[in-house]
Write an enzyme that holds these catalytic residues in place. Structure first.
Site, PDB file in Angstrom:
ATOM      1  N   CYS A 121       4.876   5.274   5.589  1.00 15.27           N
ATOM      2  CA  CYS A 121       4.132   4.211   6.289  1.00 15.27           C
ATOM      3  C   CYS A 121       3.714   4.610   7.703  1.00 15.27           C
ATOM      4  O   CYS A 121       2.878   3.947   8.308  1.00 15.27           O
ATOM      5  CB  CYS A 121       4.961   2.931   6.330  1.00 15.27           C
ATOM      6  N   HIS A 264       1.685  -1.383  11.487  1.00 20.96           N
ATOM      7  CA  HIS A 264       1.921  -1.266  10.053  1.00 20.96           C
ATOM      8  C   HIS A 264       2.350  -2.632   9.514  1.00 20.96           C
ATOM      9  O   HIS A 264       3.221  -3.294  10.083  1.00 20.96           O
ATOM     10  CB  HIS A 264       3.007  -0.221   9.791  1.00 20.96           C
ATOM     11  N   ASN A 294       1.942  -4.611   1.643  1.00 25.71           N
ATOM     12  CA  ASN A 294       2.217  -3.384   2.395  1.00 25.71           C
ATOM     13  C   ASN A 294       1.501  -2.234   1.676  1.00 25.71           C
ATOM     14  O   ASN A 294       1.893  -1.852   0.575  1.00 25.71           O
ATOM     15  CB  ASN A 294       3.738  -3.172   2.440  1.00 25.71           C
TER      16      ASN A 294
END
Ligand code: COA
Length: 337
Positions: A121, A264, A294
């Site tokens: 990520c 993020h 996500n």
């Protein structure tokens, strides 16, 4: 920051994104596992995510190429203008070649350099920092950084995987960075960090030796993301504010001097906690997790593209990019646009 070419600045020339059309809503998930909309929204803020359709030929590389084409159009550049393509992904097209090479062929970028970067990520943030310093060093003038992931391919959509499968979605975003004579533009502060001991908090096992010590091998988990949700939550809640403070300190700035925080999208609760801690107004910390979940490497550039297209990130602004995730990794990139 030491630079071999202090007379070069780095500017954001264009952004783009590409998402699969296929939507996977919380209601869709209730048909696959025991869960419900309220539980998912309360814990994560997610309402739907996108999922690639293999039958339509969609993959990490096609999403990445779509995002790059849109970024090139926004920058009014041709693919052959690129000196380098960096693709941040943890779900590459295949083991060899790099997804960036497949993307290069799909967009017709000729012989420019192309490589992948895997920092889960945090990948896009690590990619931005790398691209910036390569341009600043003087050897490259135009670099595309892509964040592209298709985590839905690594999800167990049964009750066994429900704690993890609700979170992730597919997508891609891209940004093109260029050398400029305006030396005020570029990174003011950055950081790239990892705690390798934390690898066991998020991993994808393929064979017996991939399971951490103390966790029994379970072949039904092969090929699926294994995430210790509670540990990752604790890590993120602690690391996120620390990272903001460290980055501000490096640039000698206070939180109110940042025009936009591009973070993020891991969990709306984690973002909300950091926002409150620093007294950041709601419209300065962007959230789109409700629509995409996500999307790992894609999450930061997807936010960036939406903000640029909405006119909410412009020349002259100070923008802080933040990421954290598997590795465990975390990093920041504070830009003078
Ligand atoms: N629907 C309904 N119930 C679920 C569920 C789902 N999809 N998934 C798990 N549950 C249940 C569990 O079985 C458990 O039930 P029990 O108490 O009867 O055993 C209960 O809900 C609580 O489970 P737990 O895993 O402790 O939930 P949580 O409050 O920690 O929330 C996450 C789970 C994953 C949402 C949360 O840990 C989180 O957001 N972690 C961070 C993840 C993240 O950001 N990852 C990306 C990093 S980049």
């Amino acid at each position: 920051m030491i630079s071999t070419r202090p007379n070069i600045g780095v500017r954001l020339a264009g952004t783009g994104s590409h998402l699969p059309e296929n939507r996977l809503t919380n209601a869709d998930l209730t048909k696959l596992m025991e869960t419900n909309d309220e539980w998912i929204v309360q814990r994560t803020g997610i309402r739907e995510r996108r999922k690639i359709d293999r039958a339509k030929g969609e993959s990490t590389a096609t999403l990445a190429a779509g995002a790059l084409k849109n970024a090139l159009a926004a920058a009014r550049l041709n693919a052959t203008d690129l000196d380098l393509i960096i693709c941040a992904t943890m779900t590459p097209e295949m083991e060899c070649p790099a997804t960036a090479c497949v993307v290069s062929a799909l967009v017709g970028a000729g012989h420019c350099g192309a490589f992948d970067l895997n920092a889960a990520c945090s990948g896009f943030i690590f990619g931005m920092n790398t691209a910036h310093d390569l341009i600043k060093g003087g050897a490259y003038r135009t670099i595309a950084v892509i964040g592209a992931d298709t985590l839905t391919e690594l999800m167990d959509y049964s009750n066994n995987g429900r704690g993890t499968a609700i979170i992730f979605g597919d997508g891609a975003g891209a940004a093109i960075f260029r050398a400029t004579d305006d030396t005020t533009k570029g990174i003011l502060a950055q950081g790239m960090h990892a705690d390798g001991e934390g690898w066991k908090e998020i991993y994808v096992p393929h064979e017996e030796r991939d399971f951490p010590k103390g966790i029994a091998c379970d072949t039904s988990k092969y090929g699926y993301v294994q995430m210790n949700g509670a540990s990752v939550f604790k890590f993120a809640v602690g690391t996120f504010p620390e990272l903001i403070q460290q980055t501000l300190d490096k640039a000698n700035l206070t939180p109110d001097k940042i025009d936009m925080y591009v973070c993020h999208q891991s969990n709306a609760r984690i973002l909300g906690a950091a926002r409150e801690r620093f007294g950041i107004p709601e419209d300065r910390l962007y959230v789109n997790i409700d629509r995409y979940g996500n999307t790992v490497g894609a999450s930061v550039p997807l936010c960036l593209d939406e903000l640029v297209r909405a006119g909410r990130i412009k020349d002259g602004m100070k923008v802080m990019f933040l990421g954290f995730g598997g590795g465990l990794t975390w990093g920041s990139s504070l830009w003078q646009m």
